[in-house]
Design a protein around this motif. Structure first.
Motif, PDB file in Angstrom:
ATOM      1  N   GLY A 191       8.111   0.603   5.618  1.00  0.00           N
ATOM      2  CA  GLY A 191       7.977  -0.191   4.400  1.00  0.00           C
ATOM      3  C   GLY A 191       8.606  -1.501   4.282  1.00  0.00           C
ATOM      4  O   GLY A 191       9.041  -1.920   5.272  1.00  0.00           O
ATOM      5  N   PRO A 192       8.551  -1.947   3.085  1.00  0.00           N
ATOM      6  CA  PRO A 192       8.904  -3.559   3.070  1.00  0.00           C
ATOM      7  C   PRO A 192      10.645  -3.399   3.176  1.00  0.00           C
ATOM      8  O   PRO A 192      11.408  -2.385   2.844  1.00  0.00           O
ATOM      9  N   ASP A 193      11.185  -4.545   3.705  1.00  0.00           N
ATOM     10  CA  ASP A 193      12.756  -4.768   3.872  1.00  0.00           C
ATOM     11  C   ASP A 193      13.066  -4.922   2.426  1.00  0.00           C
ATOM     12  O   ASP A 193      12.830  -5.624   1.779  1.00  0.00           O
TER      13      ASP A 193
ATOM     14  N   VAL B 268       0.794  -1.235   0.152  1.00  0.00           N
ATOM     15  CA  VAL B 268      -0.012   0.038  -0.047  1.00  0.00           C
ATOM     16  C   VAL B 268       0.804   1.344  -0.079  1.00  0.00           C
ATOM     17  O   VAL B 268       1.902   1.288   0.898  1.00  0.00           O
ATOM     18  N   PRO B 269       0.602   2.170  -0.898  1.00  0.00           N
ATOM     19  CA  PRO B 269       1.463   3.156  -1.100  1.00  0.00           C
ATOM     20  C   PRO B 269       1.649   4.239   0.373  1.00  0.00           C
ATOM     21  O   PRO B 269       0.398   4.224   0.795  1.00  0.00           O
ATOM     22  N   ALA B 270       2.894   4.940   0.575  1.00  0.00           N
ATOM     23  CA  ALA B 270       2.870   5.534   1.892  1.00  0.00           C
ATOM     24  C   ALA B 270       1.633   6.608   2.057  1.00  0.00           C
ATOM     25  O   ALA B 270       1.221   6.864   3.180  1.00  0.00           O
ATOM     26  N   ALA B 271       1.453   7.332   0.979  1.00  0.00           N
ATOM     27  CA  ALA B 271       0.401   8.421   1.026  1.00  0.00           C
ATOM     28  C   ALA B 271      -0.686   7.633   1.414  1.00  0.00           C
ATOM     29  O   ALA B 271      -1.546   8.336   2.304  1.00  0.00           O
TER      30      ALA B 271
ATOM     31  N   ARG C  87       0.035  -5.216   5.075  1.00  0.00           N
ATOM     32  CA  ARG C  87       0.267  -4.605   3.512  1.00  0.00           C
ATOM     33  C   ARG C  87       1.000  -3.302   3.461  1.00  0.00           C
ATOM     34  O   ARG C  87       1.263  -2.791   2.317  1.00  0.00           O
ATOM     35  N   CYS C  88       1.508  -3.121   4.578  1.00  0.00           N
ATOM     36  CA  CYS C  88       2.450  -1.810   4.542  1.00  0.00           C
ATOM     37  C   CYS C  88       3.824  -2.014   4.313  1.00  0.00           C
ATOM     38  O   CYS C  88       4.545  -1.388   3.756  1.00  0.00           O
ATOM     39  N   CYS C  89       4.141  -3.369   4.953  1.00  0.00           N
ATOM     40  CA  CYS C  89       5.729  -3.584   4.905  1.00  0.00           C
ATOM     41  C   CYS C  89       5.834  -4.945   4.358  1.00  0.00           C
ATOM     42  O   CYS C  89       6.801  -5.417   4.074  1.00  0.00           O
ATOM     43  N   LEU C  90       4.642  -5.781   3.776  1.00  0.00           N
ATOM     44  CA  LEU C  90       4.595  -6.899   3.061  1.00  0.00           C
ATOM     45  C   LEU C  90       5.459  -7.980   3.951  1.00  0.00           C
ATOM     46  O   LEU C  90       6.271  -8.905   3.343  1.00  0.00           O
ATOM     47  N   ARG C  91       5.078  -8.114   5.229  1.00  0.00           N
ATOM     48  CA  ARG C  91       5.566  -9.512   5.879  1.00  0.00           C
ATOM     49  C   ARG C  91       4.235  -9.773   7.077  1.00  0.00           C
ATOM     50  O   ARG C  91       3.349  -8.908   7.109  1.00  0.00           O
ATOM     51  N   ALA C  92       4.503 -10.797   7.798  1.00  0.00           N
ATOM     52  CA  ALA C  92       3.544 -11.091   8.728  1.00  0.00           C
ATOM     53  C   ALA C  92       3.632 -10.293   9.988  1.00  0.00           C
ATOM     54  O   ALA C  92       4.588  -9.897  10.382  1.00  0.00           O
ATOM     55  N   ILE C  93       2.479 -10.295  10.876  1.00  0.00           N
ATOM     56  CA  ILE C  93       2.438  -9.478  11.963  1.00  0.00           C
ATOM     57  C   ILE C  93       2.990 -10.581  13.121  1.00  0.00           C
ATOM     58  O   ILE C  93       2.703 -11.422  13.084  1.00  0.00           O
TER      59      ILE C  93
ATOM     60  N   VAL D 136      -7.598  -5.296   5.018  1.00  0.00           N
ATOM     61  CA  VAL D 136      -6.168  -5.325   5.123  1.00  0.00           C
ATOM     62  C   VAL D 136      -5.677  -4.891   6.452  1.00  0.00           C
ATOM     63  O   VAL D 136      -6.236  -4.001   7.045  1.00  0.00           O
ATOM     64  N   PHE D 137      -4.556  -5.622   6.822  1.00  0.00           N
ATOM     65  CA  PHE D 137      -3.956  -5.226   8.151  1.00  0.00           C
ATOM     66  C   PHE D 137      -2.705  -4.275   7.891  1.00  0.00           C
ATOM     67  O   PHE D 137      -2.078  -4.365   6.729  1.00  0.00           O
ATOM     68  N   ILE D 138      -2.533  -3.187   8.598  1.00  0.00           N
ATOM     69  CA  ILE D 138      -1.719  -2.483   8.417  1.00  0.00           C
ATOM     70  C   ILE D 138      -0.887  -2.034   9.863  1.00  0.00           C
ATOM     71  O   ILE D 138      -1.291  -2.399  10.725  1.00  0.00           O
ATOM     72  N   HIS D 139       0.308  -1.615   9.831  1.00  0.00           N
ATOM     73  CA  HIS D 139       0.871  -1.066  11.051  1.00  0.00           C
ATOM     74  C   HIS D 139       0.002   0.145  11.491  1.00  0.00           C
ATOM     75  O   HIS D 139      -0.090   1.064  10.590  1.00  0.00           O
ATOM     76  N   ALA D 140      -0.187   0.219  12.868  1.00  0.00           N
ATOM     77  CA  ALA D 140      -1.086   1.549  13.216  1.00  0.00           C
ATOM     78  C   ALA D 140      -0.286   2.912  12.901  1.00  0.00           C
ATOM     79  O   ALA D 140      -0.830   3.952  12.959  1.00  0.00           O
ATOM     80  N   GLU D 141       1.189   2.698  13.109  1.00  0.00           N
ATOM     81  CA  GLU D 141       1.987   3.846  12.898  1.00  0.00           C
ATOM     82  C   GLU D 141       3.100   3.556  11.789  1.00  0.00           C
ATOM     83  O   GLU D 141       3.197   2.391  11.517  1.00  0.00           O
TER      84      GLU D 141
END
Length: 174
Positions: free
Chosen positions: A96-98, A9-12, A47-53, A87-92
């Motif tokens: 992004g992805p590694d 998901v794009p940063a904006a 979906r913000c950093c493309l890894r598991a929670i 979708v799940f995202i980090h709250a803060e």
């Protein structure tokens, strides 16, 4: 090493989604816990950093309309294809992805994915079901090569079959 680039998901969009999601609801962050309270999400895709929670992370489950966001940037008009889903995202902000990640995200062999193809107008121009093979990179590479062999295809959305959730996006190079 992957042939195609998976985009989160794009940063904006994330900045906006962390306040109000694409269904117009205020975001309600929570701490991901091993016991599944309040939501069983540890191990689910971010979906913000493309890894598991991971347990202990502050996350949010939001409604996201990936095609709507892409269309706003490109001038496309997806009409009825403007879907939204959870979708799940980090709250803060998470960074992004590694950049060193190898392979495609969430590529568990045996999992089923739908690869939806969209043209520059935001209209669906095809798709396919992919059962992720043992060599997930080769399987995804072949599916994306097939999609982009059609000159009309501008981008591909990868979605989980079980829930229909957006996983990531791949765009035509160049």
């Amino acid at each position: 090493m992957t042939t195609y680039t998976p985009h989160p998901v794009p940063a904006a969009a994330l900045k906006e989604l962390r306040v109000t999601d694409d269904a117009g609801r205020p975001v309600e962050p929570y701490l991901a816990r091993e016991d599944g309270v309040p939501v069983d999400c540890v191990g689910s895709p971010l979906r913000c950093c493309l890894r598991a929670i991971r347990a202990g992370e502050r996350v949010a489950l939001v409604s996201y309309a990936p095609l709507r966001r892409w269309a706003a940037r490109t001038g496309a008009a997806p009409g009825a294809y403007d879907e939204q889903g959870p979708v799940f995202i980090h709250a803060e902000e998470c960074g992004g992805p590694d950049g060193d990640a190898d392979g495609y995200p969430f590529a568990r062999p045996g999992a089923l994915r739908t690869l939806r193809r969209y043209d520059a107008r935001g209209q669906i121009v095809g798709g396919r079901l992919l059962e992720i093979p043992q060599d997930a990179v080769a399987g995804f590479d072949a599916a994306f090569a097939e999609a982009f062999a059609d000159p009309e295809v501008a981008l591909v959305h990868v979605r989980a079959v079980e829930y229909g959730c957006f996983q990531f996006e791949v765009r035509r190079a160049g």
